[in-house]
Design a protein around this motif. Structure first.
Motif, PDB file in Angstrom:
ATOM      1  N   UNK A  16       0.829  -1.198   0.000  1.00  0.00           N
ATOM      2  CA  UNK A  16       0.000   0.000   0.000  1.00  0.00           C
ATOM      3  C   UNK A  16       0.872   1.260   0.000  1.00  0.00           C
ATOM      4  N   UNK A  17       1.928   1.259   0.819  1.00  0.00           N
ATOM      5  CA  UNK A  17       2.827   2.417   0.863  1.00  0.00           C
ATOM      6  C   UNK A  17       3.509   2.605  -0.482  1.00  0.00           C
ATOM      7  N   UNK A  18       3.995   1.522  -1.066  1.00  0.00           N
ATOM      8  CA  UNK A  18       4.655   1.622  -2.377  1.00  0.00           C
ATOM      9  C   UNK A  18       3.689   2.162  -3.434  1.00  0.00           C
ATOM     10  N   UNK A  24       6.341   9.521  -6.723  1.00  0.00           N
ATOM     11  CA  UNK A  24       7.407  10.331  -6.147  1.00  0.00           C
ATOM     12  C   UNK A  24       8.741   9.656  -6.474  1.00  0.00           C
ATOM     13  N   UNK A  25       9.428  10.099  -7.533  1.00  0.00           N
ATOM     14  CA  UNK A  25      10.632   9.397  -7.996  1.00  0.00           C
ATOM     15  C   UNK A  25      11.766   9.345  -6.975  1.00  0.00           C
ATOM     16  N   UNK A  26      11.801  10.268  -6.033  1.00  0.00           N
ATOM     17  CA  UNK A  26      12.855  10.258  -5.023  1.00  0.00           C
ATOM     18  C   UNK A  26      12.616   9.194  -3.948  1.00  0.00           C
ATOM     19  N   UNK A  27      11.437   8.590  -3.944  1.00  0.00           N
ATOM     20  CA  UNK A  27      11.042   7.668  -2.877  1.00  0.00           C
ATOM     21  C   UNK A  27      11.040   6.238  -3.402  1.00  0.00           C
ATOM     22  N   UNK A  28      11.726   5.365  -2.665  1.00  0.00           N
ATOM     23  CA  UNK A  28      11.741   3.944  -2.997  1.00  0.00           C
ATOM     24  C   UNK A  28      11.607   3.160  -1.699  1.00  0.00           C
ATOM     25  N   UNK A  29      10.404   2.794  -1.347  1.00  0.00           N
ATOM     26  CA  UNK A  29      10.150   2.087  -0.097  1.00  0.00           C
ATOM     27  C   UNK A  29      10.301   0.587  -0.334  1.00  0.00           C
ATOM     28  N   UNK A  30      11.286   0.008   0.330  1.00  0.00           N
ATOM     29  CA  UNK A  30      11.526  -1.433   0.222  1.00  0.00           C
ATOM     30  C   UNK A  30      11.369  -2.146   1.555  1.00  0.00           C
ATOM     31  N   UNK A  32      10.528  -1.317   6.221  1.00  0.00           N
ATOM     32  CA  UNK A  32      10.000  -0.403   7.232  1.00  0.00           C
ATOM     33  C   UNK A  32      11.095   0.177   8.119  1.00  0.00           C
ATOM     34  N   UNK A  33      12.336   0.093   7.683  1.00  0.00           N
ATOM     35  CA  UNK A  33      13.430   0.663   8.478  1.00  0.00           C
ATOM     36  C   UNK A  33      14.168   1.721   7.663  1.00  0.00           C
ATOM     37  N   UNK A  34      15.126   1.314   6.864  1.00  0.00           N
ATOM     38  CA  UNK A  34      15.981   2.268   6.161  1.00  0.00           C
ATOM     39  C   UNK A  34      15.242   3.103   5.121  1.00  0.00           C
ATOM     40  N   UNK A  35      14.168   2.608   4.566  1.00  0.00           N
ATOM     41  CA  UNK A  35      13.418   3.358   3.552  1.00  0.00           C
ATOM     42  C   UNK A  35      12.793   4.626   4.112  1.00  0.00           C
ATOM     43  N   UNK A  36      12.704   4.735   5.418  1.00  0.00           N
ATOM     44  CA  UNK A  36      12.043   5.865   6.053  1.00  0.00           C
ATOM     45  C   UNK A  36      13.028   6.868   6.651  1.00  0.00           C
ATOM     46  N   UNK A  37      14.311   6.550   6.662  1.00  0.00           N
ATOM     47  CA  UNK A  37      15.286   7.342   7.422  1.00  0.00           C
ATOM     48  C   UNK A  37      15.531   8.749   6.874  1.00  0.00           C
ATOM     49  N   UNK A  38      15.282   8.993   5.598  1.00  0.00           N
ATOM     50  CA  UNK A  38      15.531  10.336   5.061  1.00  0.00           C
ATOM     51  C   UNK A  38      14.299  11.242   5.105  1.00  0.00           C
ATOM     52  N   UNK A  39      13.172  10.729   5.581  1.00  0.00           N
ATOM     53  CA  UNK A  39      11.961  11.531   5.722  1.00  0.00           C
ATOM     54  C   UNK A  39      11.133  11.666   4.455  1.00  0.00           C
TER      55      UNK A  39
END
Length: 89
Positions: A16-18, A24-30, A32-39
């Motif tokens: 759902x998040x993906x 949003x080309x800058x966002x790549x959610x893979x 629930x940890x590191x994919x969120x670290x840059x905000x």
């Protein structure tokens, strides 16, 4: 069995998040940890559902990761009633 259900629930939420952040080309959610670290993921998720709340380009290009996370937490609290349970640091 509970572990399997949690895994399935996490995969559904991740999907759902993906889907919500695909534009949003800058966002790549893979995950629930590191994919969120840059905000970016958190802000993109908020913006995808409420684009009227803030200018995506301003947040994505002009702020540090801590500032972007703080921005997302503040938007979620002020406009969506979601309490801040984590600290960006």
């Amino acid at each position: 069995m509970a572990g399997l259900q949690q895994t399935n629930s996490e995969m559904i939420l991740l999907s759902w998040v993906r889907q919500s952040t695909r534009n949003y080309p800058q966002v790549n959610v893979t995950n629930f940890t590191t994919s969120w670290s840059d905000g970016l993921a958190f802000n993109a998720l908020l913006h995808s559902h409420r684009p009227d709340l803030f200018d995506w380009n301003a947040v994505a290009s002009q702020q540090s990761p801590a500032q972007r996370l703080d921005h997302a937490f503040n938007i979620a609290r002020q406009h969506l009633g979601i309490e801040k349970l984590l600290d960006p640091e």
